[in-house]
Design a protein around this motif. Structure first.
Motif, PDB file in Angstrom:
ATOM      1  N   SER A   1      -2.183 -10.124  -4.997  1.00 27.02           N
ATOM      2  CA  SER A   1      -2.410  -9.706  -6.386  1.00 27.02           C
ATOM      3  C   SER A   1      -3.884  -9.769  -6.738  1.00 27.02           C
ATOM      4  O   SER A   1      -4.415  -8.886  -7.418  1.00 27.02           O
ATOM      5  CB  SER A   1      -1.601 -10.599  -7.340  1.00 27.02           C
ATOM      6  OG  SER A   1      -0.222 -10.517  -7.080  1.00 27.02           O
ATOM      7  N   GLN A   2      -4.564 -10.816  -6.258  1.00 23.03           N
ATOM      8  CA  GLN A   2      -5.980 -10.970  -6.553  1.00 23.03           C
ATOM      9  C   GLN A   2      -6.810  -9.898  -5.831  1.00 23.03           C
ATOM     10  O   GLN A   2      -7.781  -9.372  -6.389  1.00 23.03           O
ATOM     11  CB  GLN A   2      -6.457 -12.364  -6.138  1.00 23.03           C
ATOM     12  CG  GLN A   2      -7.810 -12.753  -6.701  1.00 23.03           C
ATOM     13  CD  GLN A   2      -7.784 -12.905  -8.213  1.00 23.03           C
ATOM     14  OE1 GLN A   2      -6.885 -13.537  -8.767  1.00 23.03           O
ATOM     15  NE2 GLN A   2      -8.747 -12.320  -8.887  1.00 23.03           N
ATOM     16  N   LEU A   3      -6.430  -9.563  -4.602  1.00 22.76           N
ATOM     17  CA  LEU A   3      -7.137  -8.513  -3.861  1.00 22.76           C
ATOM     18  C   LEU A   3      -7.029  -7.168  -4.585  1.00 22.76           C
ATOM     19  O   LEU A   3      -8.014  -6.425  -4.712  1.00 22.76           O
ATOM     20  CB  LEU A   3      -6.575  -8.386  -2.447  1.00 22.76           C
ATOM     21  CG  LEU A   3      -7.000  -9.458  -1.440  1.00 22.76           C
ATOM     22  CD1 LEU A   3      -6.106  -9.412  -0.203  1.00 22.76           C
ATOM     23  CD2 LEU A   3      -8.454  -9.281  -1.041  1.00 22.76           C
ATOM     24  N   VAL A   4      -5.844  -6.848  -5.078  1.00 27.07           N
ATOM     25  CA  VAL A   4      -5.659  -5.595  -5.814  1.00 27.07           C
ATOM     26  C   VAL A   4      -6.491  -5.604  -7.086  1.00 27.07           C
ATOM     27  O   VAL A   4      -7.116  -4.605  -7.460  1.00 27.07           O
ATOM     28  CB  VAL A   4      -4.169  -5.363  -6.133  1.00 27.07           C
ATOM     29  CG1 VAL A   4      -3.992  -4.144  -7.036  1.00 27.07           C
ATOM     30  CG2 VAL A   4      -3.369  -5.178  -4.855  1.00 27.07           C
ATOM     31  N   ALA A   5      -6.520  -6.763  -7.768  1.00 25.25           N
ATOM     32  CA  ALA A   5      -7.289  -6.864  -9.009  1.00 25.25           C
ATOM     33  C   ALA A   5      -8.786  -6.708  -8.757  1.00 25.25           C
ATOM     34  O   ALA A   5      -9.503  -6.074  -9.538  1.00 25.25           O
ATOM     35  CB  ALA A   5      -7.010  -8.207  -9.683  1.00 25.25           C
ATOM     36  N   ASP A   6      -9.277  -7.274  -7.651  1.00 27.47           N
ATOM     37  CA  ASP A   6     -10.720  -7.264  -7.387  1.00 27.47           C
ATOM     38  C   ASP A   6     -11.200  -6.007  -6.664  1.00 27.47           C
ATOM     39  O   ASP A   6     -12.314  -5.540  -6.907  1.00 27.47           O
ATOM     40  CB  ASP A   6     -11.100  -8.496  -6.548  1.00 27.47           C
ATOM     41  CG  ASP A   6     -10.997  -9.792  -7.342  1.00 27.47           C
ATOM     42  OD1 ASP A   6     -10.963  -9.708  -8.580  1.00 27.47           O
ATOM     43  OD2 ASP A   6     -10.934 -10.860  -6.719  1.00 27.47           O
ATOM     44  N   PHE A   7     -10.379  -5.473  -5.765  1.00 22.64           N
ATOM     45  CA  PHE A   7     -10.836  -4.357  -4.922  1.00 22.64           C
ATOM     46  C   PHE A   7     -10.033  -3.072  -5.124  1.00 22.64           C
ATOM     47  O   PHE A   7     -10.333  -2.062  -4.497  1.00 22.64           O
ATOM     48  CB  PHE A   7     -10.786  -4.762  -3.440  1.00 22.64           C
ATOM     49  CG  PHE A   7     -11.653  -5.937  -3.109  1.00 22.64           C
ATOM     50  CD1 PHE A   7     -13.030  -5.789  -2.964  1.00 22.64           C
ATOM     51  CD2 PHE A   7     -11.107  -7.201  -2.966  1.00 22.64           C
ATOM     52  CE1 PHE A   7     -13.827  -6.873  -2.664  1.00 22.64           C
ATOM     53  CE2 PHE A   7     -11.897  -8.300  -2.666  1.00 22.64           C
ATOM     54  CZ  PHE A   7     -13.274  -8.136  -2.521  1.00 22.64           C
ATOM     55  N   GLY A   8      -8.996  -3.134  -5.959  1.00 29.92           N
ATOM     56  CA  GLY A   8      -8.181  -1.948  -6.182  1.00 29.92           C
ATOM     57  C   GLY A   8      -7.168  -1.685  -5.087  1.00 29.92           C
ATOM     58  O   GLY A   8      -6.372  -0.752  -5.169  1.00 29.92           O
ATOM     59  N   SER A   9      -7.155  -2.511  -4.046  1.00 30.87           N
ATOM     60  CA  SER A   9      -6.197  -2.377  -2.941  1.00 30.87           C
ATOM     61  C   SER A   9      -6.208  -3.672  -2.148  1.00 30.87           C
ATOM     62  O   SER A   9      -7.077  -4.520  -2.325  1.00 30.87           O
ATOM     63  CB  SER A   9      -6.546  -1.187  -2.035  1.00 30.87           C
ATOM     64  OG  SER A   9      -7.823  -1.374  -1.434  1.00 30.87           O
ATOM     65  N   THR A  10      -5.214  -3.821  -1.261  1.00 29.96           N
ATOM     66  CA  THR A  10      -5.124  -5.032  -0.444  1.00 29.96           C
ATOM     67  C   THR A  10      -4.897  -4.669   1.018  1.00 29.96           C
ATOM     68  O   THR A  10      -4.146  -3.741   1.333  1.00 29.96           O
ATOM     69  CB  THR A  10      -3.988  -5.954  -0.921  1.00 29.96           C
ATOM     70  OG1 THR A  10      -3.793  -7.001   0.036  1.00 29.96           O
ATOM     71  CG2 THR A  10      -2.674  -5.203  -1.078  1.00 29.96           C
ATOM     72  N   ASN A  11      -5.568  -5.396   1.911  1.00 30.90           N
ATOM     73  CA  ASN A  11      -5.374  -5.182   3.347  1.00 30.90           C
ATOM     74  C   ASN A  11      -4.390  -6.190   3.946  1.00 30.90           C
ATOM     75  O   ASN A  11      -4.178  -6.210   5.150  1.00 30.90           O
ATOM     76  CB  ASN A  11      -6.716  -5.265   4.084  1.00 30.90           C
ATOM     77  CG  ASN A  11      -7.625  -6.326   3.506  1.00 30.90           C
ATOM     78  OD1 ASN A  11      -7.171  -7.235   2.819  1.00 30.90           O
ATOM     79  ND2 ASN A  11      -8.926  -6.210   3.759  1.00 30.90           N
ATOM     80  N   LEU A  12      -3.788  -7.020   3.099  1.00 30.89           N
ATOM     81  CA  LEU A  12      -2.834  -8.021   3.558  1.00 30.89           C
ATOM     82  C   LEU A  12      -1.403  -7.476   3.531  1.00 30.89           C
ATOM     83  O   LEU A  12      -0.612  -7.713   4.444  1.00 30.89           O
ATOM     84  CB  LEU A  12      -2.944  -9.258   2.669  1.00 30.89           C
ATOM     85  CG  LEU A  12      -2.676 -10.632   3.281  1.00 30.89           C
ATOM     86  CD1 LEU A  12      -3.566 -10.884   4.480  1.00 30.89           C
ATOM     87  CD2 LEU A  12      -2.882 -11.720   2.223  1.00 30.89           C
ATOM     88  N   TRP A  13      -1.079  -6.743   2.477  1.00 33.67           N
ATOM     89  CA  TRP A  13       0.301  -6.281   2.291  1.00 33.67           C
ATOM     90  C   TRP A  13       0.798  -5.381   3.418  1.00 33.67           C
ATOM     91  O   TRP A  13       1.981  -5.490   3.813  1.00 33.67           O
ATOM     92  CB  TRP A  13       0.435  -5.577   0.947  1.00 33.67           C
ATOM     93  CG  TRP A  13       1.855  -5.280   0.594  1.00 33.67           C
ATOM     94  CD1 TRP A  13       2.491  -4.077   0.649  1.00 33.67           C
ATOM     95  CD2 TRP A  13       2.841  -6.226   0.166  1.00 33.67           C
ATOM     96  NE1 TRP A  13       3.804  -4.200   0.275  1.00 33.67           N
ATOM     97  CE2 TRP A  13       4.046  -5.517  -0.025  1.00 33.67           C
ATOM     98  CE3 TRP A  13       2.821  -7.604  -0.069  1.00 33.67           C
ATOM     99  CZ2 TRP A  13       5.215  -6.139  -0.454  1.00 33.67           C
ATOM    100  CZ3 TRP A  13       3.984  -8.220  -0.501  1.00 33.67           C
ATOM    101  CH2 TRP A  13       5.152  -7.497  -0.680  1.00 33.67           C
TER     102      TRP A  13
END
Length: 651
Positions: A336-348
């Motif tokens: 959730s924090q990655l999406v908030a900060d970078f607009g996407s996540t490489n973990l999911w």
């Protein structure tokens, strides 16, 4: 001598004796132990006890599945052991004392995010669908997106942002509510606190980076004369919301102990909420935002560095073991924090591939054990469940039982994670796991992620079959031996009722779902038997056939029935509703009563149960399903009382 005297004595010995039991209680189907030393429990001996249908450890409790006769077993066990049982809540409290600080923190995190998962999953599906509508150029539309070429779909896309924004941008409201609910504070205060973190009066968190300090000072500042506080919103921020939620809970507890009850309704909320809101914007919000940013930056840097492939392979391989320990709940906050900060996540993306790999390993076991109809009742639904993003039935029902499929899935997931990380695959949202997870992936990454999905299916499938045949990591599933045993079991002489069919009619109005969609993994994995679940729309439970009430719990949340042809049925109203201790339930029959099809057995207040924080989803289980072929009539559909939901055929 009691009915279960021999098995109770065997369980007491196998669990390490009376001296190894800190607390014991039971629910509708399980004995729940808090043990002094979990290592003293001999699981192989426990598994051999005829009454035991399975076991697992969760949240510090060693749980042994007995079935709908658990109350009788429990009484005989406690009498034999010479110990007194405790309430379920007391057992949970004792269990937490056995957990180290890290385990307690993980348990708290899991209990905060679990109630939010339905919304997050729905939000992920919505945002994934919006990705296809607005971001994927279509060849048949001359390279335009669907929204660019259609007014209708452009409006649909715009409309879908309404729930999408509500779920993810306003996630802090859900977090603060969930914390208040979990820790026994006033839930509406948690909701109000969350709203103050995302109010339209504040500068949206997504706009902060594009707003100058001068603009913030001029337009988004509270000036108290002696100090100023910036009007910054915390949309989609996880840690600021958690810090604020915990402060609210502890302030409310503090003032509730010290303010007289006569005026507590006024002053406890006042002195709890206002200081928390101020602290959230002055101290906790900025600090929490910084902590969240540091965590997401470190994770993002690790997954975008020159060694990203190594991190991706490692995380892909260990995610499934994380699910067993409960540590996987921490990744939800990081995502959730990655999406908030970078607009996407490489973990999911790696989490989705891990789901797929576990399902593929079970599919290989289904192939290797074809003809084992008893196991297929667990394994086939587990494949479907894992490929839709829920891996617990696959892992606990099949893969960990044999171990070699679990390791094959870890290896396949690690290779797939390494591959997608190497190509910088990212997800625009979270919540959609398994095969539907591709909807959350950035459109430009669809092809690479698709290849990753193929890897996550092919590698575990092939390795599972190879490990089984070669005997690698395989101690109990010898080729040729296990199938012989299973087929002998199937070919046992049948009773004279062979072929006799019983129709079970819906005991509730609502929506029927496959058993694999039960929200309690014990039911979803088929440990209690085969059946279906119903999400009721009316709080009335009726008899599904002519027969007898064989079991009625004092808490009235579960009832056992026996048909005239010997079919045993357990109807369990809600999830964890045993905690309500009978509140909101009114029984219309007694244990031992004869019943006729359509007779009213129970009334329950759906709204009150939900308001107390519990699910009302109701599993209907054939507990002696090993004696029958159980065939659900409907998969997923609205159901009325005059409709058949299952046919049960004597084997």
């Amino acid at each position: 001598m009691g009915k279960y005297d021999k098995d109770a004595k065997a369980l007491l010995e196998a669990i390490g004796g009376k001296q190894n039991i800190s607390a014991v209680t039971h629910c509708a189907t399980r004995m729940r132990f808090v043990l002094v030393d979990d290592k003293k429990a001999d699981e192989s001996k426990i598994e051999d006890i005829a009454t035991v249908k399975g076991m697992f450890t969760n949240a510090g409790q060693f749980q042994v599945i007995i079935g709908n006769d658990v109350s009788v077993f429990y009484n005989e066990f406690t009498a034999l052991a010479g110990i007194e049982g405790v309430s379920k809540e007391a057992a949970k409290s004792v269990a937490k004392q056995n957990q180290n600080p890290v385990q307690r923190a993980i348990t708290v995190l899991a209990e905060i995010f679990t109630p939010l998962l339905p919304a997050i999953i729905v939000g992920g599906l919505i945002l994934g669908f919006r990705n296809i509508l607005e971001a994927v150029p279509m060849g048949f539309l001359d390279g335009q997106t669907i929204t660019q070429s259609s007014t209708f779909w452009d409006a649909v896309n715009s409309f879908l942002w309404l729930p999408g924004e509500a779920i993810f941008h306003f996630l802090p409201v859900g977090i603060t509510w969930s914390i208040a609910r979990k820790m026994g504070a006033t839930e509406i205060l948690g909701i109000v606190l969350g709203i103050t973190l995302v109010s339209p009066q504040l500068l949206n968190a997504y706009s902060v980076s594009g707003t100058t300090a001068a603009e913030i000072a001029a337009d988004y500042t509270w000036n108290f004369g002696f100090m100023t506080v910036e009007k910054i919103g915390y949309q989609a921020q996880v840690i600021p919301a958690m810090l604020a939620g915990f402060l609210l809970v502890y302030l409310e507890r503090f003032f509730r102990k010290r303010i007289p009850e006569a005026i507590s309704m006024i002053f406890v909320p006042f002195f709890s909420l206002l200081p928390t809101i101020l602290a959230a914007h002055l101290i906790l919000g900025p600090i929490g935002w910084k902590i969240g940013t540091v965590i997401s930056t470190v994770v993002n840097a690790g997954l975008t560095s020159s060694f990203s492939w190594l991190f991706g392979g490692f995380f892909g391989a260990i995610y499934s073991p994380l699910v067993i320990t409960g540590l996987h709940h921490t990744t939800l906050a990081i995502d959730s924090q990655l999406v908030a900060d970078f607009g996407s996540t490489n973990l999911w993306p790696m989490i989705c591939l891990s789901n797929i790999a576990q399902g593929a390993a079970v599919l290989a076991v289904v192939y290797a054990h074809k003809g084992n109809t008893k196991e297929e009742q667990v394994s086939v639904p587990s494949v479907i469940s894992a490929w839709l993003g829920v891996t617990e039935p696959a892992m606990f029902g099949i893969n960990l039982k044999y171990m070699y499929p679990f390791i094959a899935a870890m290896i396949g997931s690690g290779i797939a994670g390494l591959f997608v990380t190497l190509f910088r695959v990212r997800a625009l949202s979270i919540g959609v796991g398994g095969l539907p997870g591709i909807l959350a992936i950035r459109p430009q990454d669809y092809l690479i992620f698709g290849i990753g999905m193929v890897i996550a299916v092919a590698v575990p499938f092939v390795l599972t079959l190879f490990f089984r045949k070669a005997g690698i990591f395989n101690k109990i599933d010898r080729v040729g031996e296990a199938m012989a045993v299973d087929l002998n079991d199937i070919d046992q002489p049948v009773v004279s009722k062979k072929g006799q069919v019983l129709e079970l009619f819906a005991p509730l109005k609502g929506e029927i779902l496959p058993l694999s969609q039960a929200k309690d993994p014990v039911f979803a994995e088929g440990m209690m038997g085969q059946g279906v679940v119903i999400d009721p729309t009316e709080g009335k439970l009726y008899a599904p056939f002519d027969g007898q009430v064989t079991l009625l719990f004092p808490t009235k949340h579960a009832i056992g029935l026996l048909s005239e042809d010997g079919t045993e049925v357990l109807i369990h109203i809600g999830i964890d509703t045993v905690k309500l201790d009978g509140e909101h339930f009114t029984a219309k029959v007694s244990q031992g009563d004869s019943i006729t099809k359509g007779q009213l057995l129970m009334e329950f207040d759906i709204d009150a149960i939900r308001a107390a924080g519990y699910e009302v989803q109701t599993p209907i289980i054939i507990t002696n399903s090993n004696e029958f072929q159980v065939d659900p009539v409907l998969e997923a559909a609205p159901i009325s009382l005059d409709e058949a939901i299952m046919t049960v055929t004597h084997l």
